[in-house]
Design an enzyme around this catalytic site. Structure first.
Site, mmCIF file in Angstrom:
data_model
loop_
_atom_site.group_PDB
_atom_site.id
_atom_site.type_symbol
_atom_site.label_atom_id
_atom_site.label_comp_id
_atom_site.label_asym_id
_atom_site.label_seq_id
_atom_site.Cartn_x
_atom_site.Cartn_y
_atom_site.Cartn_z
ATOM 1 C CG LEU A 97 -1.869 1.222 1.232
ATOM 2 C CD1 LEU A 97 -2.914 1.148 0.128
ATOM 3 C CD2 LEU A 97 -2.541 1.387 2.577
ATOM 4 C CE1 TYR A 98 6.326 5.110 1.564
ATOM 5 C CE2 TYR A 98 7.518 3.481 0.258
ATOM 6 C CZ TYR A 98 7.431 4.748 0.815
ATOM 7 O OH TYR A 98 8.439 5.650 0.610
ATOM 8 C CB ALA A 99 4.534 0.534 -3.583
#
Ligand SMILES: O=C(O)[C@H]1O[C@H](OP(=O)(O)OP(=O)(O)OC[C@H]2O[C@@H](n3ccc(=O)[nH]c3=O)[C@H](O)[C@@H]2O)[C@H](O)[C@@H](O)[C@H]1O
Length: 435
Positions: A246-248
């Site tokens: 999700l960070y990416a």
């Protein structure tokens, strides 16, 4: 008696009975007052307990936001504005004036200090959240204050505050580094990524597009946008539509959001894809940092390996090289073309890899640390978890090289030596240790 007189003199509300002067009524009134005070105290107590429950409780996000908003409400006043103006004043009248978000963060501190050193005006902004030990952020803040950089304590989602800052100072550039970092933490606290990397970014851009003159923006994207891409080295033209965390995904979304604000409002925007940045004053949630701490403590360290004993490697990039890249991007950023929310012509939109072009296996990183710390690590080889990690990163940096002469010069051995020296002087030889 005088108190009673006051109550008695109060005009009675139509339809309500008037208080009479009998000792029984006086007693009843005192009893009611005591009841009101008691229940008010219970109510205030409940509110207090609700907002200050432990950060690990389910109200983590709301209590965190509440604490942030409490902090942001403390700004204002002539003395505060004076500090802001002094910090943001460039040495020469035509010098750059940069708002650095995430200034108490790892990259933010180094970039702010470098800009100040070369005579630019710098104002920091940071919410000092507790994703990792806030005392390290406070120590970085002290460091910056000593070099004349003031950090405003506020969240990038606070539009009123941001607008106020632009009223006080006409920033020529925004170096936007405030973000929720960390690949694996995204599974624990997904909403913090949406809050900072999506909502916060949009809020920043909304303010930047509406001010006049509009600043040029340079911001931190991430090597993680390459996700499951297997073509190496990663070039800016490669596909970035397969994020593995999700960070990416939020960083990739940021790149698309940047496109929109450039297209509609004429904001000049440059995204920098950082490749696993490390060095002194680094982030304790990163592997090289907590490996150092745990090796010194004699604790075992989990080293990931891919399927069939495949090597996991990173293009670790030393902080000083990243700083040079950030300054290069700022120096070559063209002016935004809009004003007051209206685009006047096409504006610059760029994205660059900032890596080291030399991937190193994580097990080699551990060997270097063992030598520098003179302690044998307790290695625990583990399967690469399916929680966002990718097996390999490797940057093609030719675009940044061409545009602003970006050329990393620090290899992992040299960079880690500097990190370990800093670690030992900051935390002491294992006596005081990182959290
Ligand atoms: O370039 C980025 O855009 C990102 O870089 C960084 O992410 P990563 O490259 O994943 O760094 P980091 O966690 O230090 O793990 C390093 C290596 O150790 C391995 N690793 C990790 C943990 C562990 O317990 N064991 C292990 O082997 C792990 O598999 C990996 O191979 C930033 O944190 C992120 O915010 C973002 O900026």
């Amino acid at each position: 008696m005088s108190q009673m007189k006051h109550i008695d003199n109060t005009p009675s509300t139509p339809g309500k009975f008037k208080i009479e002067k009998s000792p029984y009524n006086r007693l009843r009134l005192q009893f009611s007052l005591a009841k009101i005070i008691f229940w008010s105290l219970v109510f205030v107590g409940l509110i207090f307990v609700f907002f200050y429950r432990s950060p690990s409780s389910s109200s983590h996000v709301s209590s965190d936001l509440f604490r942030r908003s409490l902090r942001t409400s403390s700004y204002g006043g002539p003395a505060w504005e004076k500090k802001i103006k002094a910090s943001a004043k460039p040495r020469s009248s035509n010098g750059m004036c940069v708002l650095v978000t995430g200034a108490a963060g790892f990259v933010g501190t180094h970039v702010s200090a470098a800009l100040k050193r070369r005579g630019n005006g710098v104002l920091g902004l940071d919410n000092f959240n507790d994703y990792y030990d806030p005392s390290l952020k406070r120590a970085r803040q002290e460091l910056l204050e000593r070099s004349g950089v003031y950090i405003v304590e506020a969240d990038i989602n606070d539009a009123t505050l941001l607008k106020k800052l632009f009223e006080i100072v006409a920033f020529t550039h925004v170096m936007h580094l405030a973000a929720q970092a960390g690949v694996r933490y995204a599974m624990e606290n997904p909403s913090s990524y949406v809050h900072s990397n999506i909502a916060g970014l949009v809020n920043m851009l909304e303010v930047c597009k509406s001010v006049n003159p509009q600043p040029s923006i340079v911001w931190a994207s991430s090597s993680s946008v390459y996700g499951l891409n297997t073509k190496v080295p990663f070039s800016e033209r490669d596909r970035t539509d397969q994020p593995a965390s999700l960070y990416a995904a939020t960083k990739k979304a940021g790149e698309e959001i940047a496109h929109t604000y450039n297209h509609i409002y004429g904001l000049s925007i440059t995204g920098l894809r950082f490749f696993t940045v490390y060095g002194p004053w680094g982030r304790p949630d990163m592997a090289y940092f907590f490996f150092t701490r745990d090796i010194l403590k004699g604790k075992s360290i989990p080293i990931f390996e891919a399927a069939n004993h495949g090597t996991v490697a990173r293009d670790f990039t030393y902080i000083d090289d990243i700083v040079k890249g950030c300054l290069g991007a700022l120096d070559t950023a063209k002016k935004s073309t809009g004003s007051g929310g209206k685009k006047k012509g096409p504006a610059q939109l760029r994205v660059f890899n900032l890596g080291n072009t030399s991937p190193v296996p994580v097990s080699d990183l551990v060997s270097i640390l063992e030598k520098l710390l003179k302690v044998k690590a307790k290695r625990l080889i583990m399967k690469l978890p399916r929680n966002g990690d990718v097996q390999f990163t490797h940057a093609n940096i030719s675009l940044a090289q061409k545009e602003f002469g970006y050329k990393p010069t620090t290899d992992l051995q040299t960079g880690l030596k500097k990190f370990v020296r800093w670690y030992l002087s900051y935390y002491g030889n294992g006596k005081k240790s990182a959290q």
